[in-house]
Structures are given as structure tokens and as C-alpha cells.
Design an enzyme around this catalytic site. Structure first.
Site, PDB file in Angstrom:
ATOM      1  N   LYS A 107     -47.352 -75.029  29.024  1.00 37.82           N
ATOM      2  CA  LYS A 107     -48.514 -74.516  29.737  1.00 37.82           C
ATOM      3  C   LYS A 107     -48.108 -73.417  30.716  1.00 37.82           C
ATOM      4  CE  LYS A 107     -51.945 -77.174  30.783  1.00 37.82           C
ATOM      5  NZ  LYS A 107     -53.045 -78.010  31.327  1.00 37.82           N
TER       6      LYS A 107
ATOM      7  N   MET B 153     -62.014 -75.785  28.214  1.00 40.39           N
ATOM      8  CA  MET B 153     -61.796 -77.223  28.054  1.00 40.39           C
ATOM      9  C   MET B 153     -60.312 -77.602  28.161  1.00 40.39           C
ATOM     10  SD  MET B 153     -64.799 -77.993  28.101  1.00 40.39           S
ATOM     11  CE  MET B 153     -65.653 -79.402  27.414  1.00 40.39           C
TER      12      MET B 153
ATOM     13  N   LEU C 210     -57.087 -78.246  31.274  1.00 40.53           N
ATOM     14  CA  LEU C 210     -56.739 -78.283  32.700  1.00 40.53           C
ATOM     15  C   LEU C 210     -55.740 -77.164  33.000  1.00 40.53           C
ATOM     16  CD1 LEU C 210     -56.236 -82.025  33.774  1.00 40.53           C
ATOM     17  CD2 LEU C 210     -57.992 -80.420  34.564  1.00 40.53           C
TER      18      LEU C 210
ATOM     19  N   SER D 179     -72.399 -69.588  25.885  1.00 37.72           N
ATOM     20  CA  SER D 179     -73.743 -69.294  26.401  1.00 37.72           C
ATOM     21  C   SER D 179     -73.690 -68.942  27.891  1.00 37.72           C
ATOM     22  CB  SER D 179     -74.720 -70.445  26.120  1.00 37.72           C
ATOM     23  OG  SER D 179     -74.363 -71.586  26.833  1.00 37.72           O
TER      24      SER D 179
ATOM     25  N   HIS E 135     -70.082 -77.634  35.613  1.00 39.53           N
ATOM     26  CA  HIS E 135     -69.980 -78.930  34.931  1.00 39.53           C
ATOM     27  C   HIS E 135     -71.380 -79.498  34.721  1.00 39.53           C
ATOM     28  CE1 HIS E 135     -68.029 -82.616  33.653  1.00 39.53           C
ATOM     29  NE2 HIS E 135     -68.947 -83.264  34.356  1.00 39.53           N
TER      30      HIS E 135
HETATM   31  C1  GAR Z   1     -71.239 -76.014  29.466  1.00 36.35           C
HETATM   32  O1  GAR Z   1     -72.302 -76.945  29.368  1.00 36.35           O
HETATM   33  C2  GAR Z   1     -70.309 -76.409  30.591  1.00 36.35           C
HETATM   34  O2  GAR Z   1     -70.989 -76.971  31.672  1.00 36.35           O
HETATM   35  C3  GAR Z   1     -69.426 -77.414  29.916  1.00 36.35           C
HETATM   36  O3  GAR Z   1     -69.172 -76.853  28.659  1.00 36.35           O
HETATM   37  C4  GAR Z   1     -70.331 -76.137  28.227  1.00 36.35           C
HETATM   38  C5  GAR Z   1     -69.926 -74.790  27.691  1.00 36.35           C
HETATM   39  O4  GAR Z   1     -71.005 -74.160  27.052  1.00 36.35           O
HETATM   40  N1  GAR Z   1     -68.231 -77.627  30.663  1.00 36.35           N
HETATM   41  C6  GAR Z   1     -67.627 -78.815  30.780  1.00 36.35           C
HETATM   42  O5  GAR Z   1     -68.027 -79.832  30.238  1.00 36.35           O
HETATM   43  C7  GAR Z   1     -66.391 -78.817  31.663  1.00 36.35           C
HETATM   44  N2  GAR Z   1     -65.927 -80.150  31.897  1.00 36.35           N
HETATM   45  P1  GAR Z   1     -70.964 -72.618  26.716  1.00 36.35           P
HETATM   46  O6  GAR Z   1     -69.662 -72.335  25.964  1.00 36.35           O
HETATM   47  O7  GAR Z   1     -72.154 -72.372  25.836  1.00 36.35           O
HETATM   48  O8  GAR Z   1     -71.034 -71.856  28.013  1.00 36.35           O
END
Ligand code: GAR
Length: 201
Positions: free
Chosen positions: A65, A90, A92, A13, A109
Site C-alpha cells: 500500500k 472502497m 482504507l 455518481s 458515507h
Molecule cells: C456512495 O453511496 C458512497 O456513500 C458509498 O459508496 C457509494 C459510491 O457511489 N461509500 C461508502 O460506502 C464508503 N464506506 P458512487 O460511485 O456512485 O459515487
């Protein structure tokens, strides 16, 4: 143009919001590459629909990695990428990758850091019982969600919120904020001094 690569693992998104901002002319940059570590992730389809090149890989097919990151770095270099935008990536990045791109990698975040770093920040906030949470955009350093903060927005937790309802409220704020921050980069308005980030008028 100011060339941007997005790294994502999931729904996409935020990726889509950045693409939409580019199409409307608000981003001021060109999303030229999606890096994705999950071949089945919906974000891969979104990139195809938006005509954005992709480098999709399976981490387990690489010895280390360092090895898949070498491939990522080659893709970035080929395209002259100036900014790496992590949008739900997701995984590091290795210290040497982060070091090489220091000051040129940002992350979003779903909490007001330093509260609730790591996975499931929204679930962590609900479990803790805070009344206010939010969104943070920050530079990536060697730690987990520890880099210098660029921008934050607060999001209220309301009585009866489920994780889904709260996530939707947070995602709405994320999508707007991330495009705005990326546009500041494209306009070269962001400077980093130690942990201190300033945004020129
Ligand atoms: C988002 O809410 C982002 O902030 C979070 O993953 C989601 C991805 O949503 N990121 C983390 O938690 C990083 N630690 P999306 O794929 O719909 O953009």
C-alpha cells in the site's frame, strides 16, 4: 483555483455530481485529478468524458500500500491538490497517508454515522430495521468512518423499500450535499478543532 482530487472505485455518481457542480460554477474549485483503484470502474470513463486527469492503478501490481500511495502522493503534489474527496473509494488509506493529509481528506458515507460504518451501510440499515438513516460527510482519520462529522442529512426508510429504492433516495441526497460541503472548503469556511467542526456563515 482551489484544487481538488477525487478518489473513487465505482459508479461515480458522486464524482459526476461534483463535476456538474464545477461546470455550473457552484463548486468554486477545480477537480484536477481522479484517483481510481479499479481500472474497469465506470468512474474512469466519466473522468475521461469530463477531461479530468486520472491516475488509475491495480493495487495488486504494487508490493505494498505504501508503494502505490507514494505514487498517488506524487500525483497530488504535482498538481498542488488542497483537498482530497473520497467518493466511494472502497479502500482504507494508510495511517501515514492520512496523517500527512490530516484535515484535508473528506469522505461521504451512506448512513448517519456512527451507525452502520464500513461496507454496505444501506443493507445494514435495512437489516437492522431502522426507520431513519441518511448521509454523513466527515473528515477522514485513522479509523473506519470514525472522523469528525462535517454535515449530515436524514433520509427516511419507507415501508416496502428495497435496497435499490433506498439507495436511490440516499444517492440523490449525497450528490447534493457533497458538492455543497466541497464548496464550503473552497470558500475556506470549514474549521476543525479536535472533533468539533464549524462552518462559518
Ligand atoms: C456512495 O453511496 C458512497 O456513500 C458509498 O459508496 C457509494 C459510491 O457511489 N461509500 C461508502 O460506502 C464508503 N464506506 P458512487 O460511485 O456512485 O459515487
Amino acid at each position: 483555483p482551489f484544487r481538488i482530487a477525487v478518489f473513487a472505485s465505482g459508479k461515480g455518481s458522486n464524482f459526476q455530481a461534483l463535476v456538474d457542480a464545477q461546470l455550473s460554477g457552484a463548486l468554486g474549485g477545480d477537480i484536477c485529478l481522479l484517483i481510481c483503484d479499479k481500472p474497469q470502474a465506470p468512474v474512469v470513463e466519466l473522468a475521461a468524458a469530463a477531461n479530468v486527469d486520472t491516475f488509475v492503478f491495480e493495487p495488486k501490481e504494487y508490493a505494498s500500500k505504501e508503494e502505490y500511495e507514494r505514487n498517488i502522493a506524487a500525483e497530488l503534489q504535482q498538481r498542488g491538490v488542497e483537498l482530497i474527496v473520497l467518493a466511494g473509494y472502497m479502500r482504507l488509506l494508510s495511517p501515514s497517508f492520512v496523517e500527512f493529509y490530516s484535515g484535508r481528506i473528506i469522505n461521504i458515507h451512506p448512513s448517519l454515522l456512527p451507525a452502520f460504518p464500513g461496507k454496505d451501510a444501506i443493507g445494514q440499515a435495512l437489516a437492522y430495521g431502522v426507520k431513519m438513516t441518511g448521509v454523513t460527510v466527515h473528515f477522514v482519520d485513522g479509523g473506519m468512518d470514525t472522523g469528525p462529522v462535517i454535515a449530515q442529512k436524514a433520509v427516511e426508510i419507507k415501508k416496502g423499500d428495497t435496497a435499490e429504492v433506498l439507495a436511490e433516495r440516499i444517492h440523490h441526497v449525497e450528490q447534493k450535499l457533497y458538492s455543497e460541503v466541497v464548496s464550503w472548503f473552497a470558500q475556506r469556511r470549514i474549521s476543525l478543532n479536535g472533533r468539533n467542526v464549524t462552518i462559518a456563515e
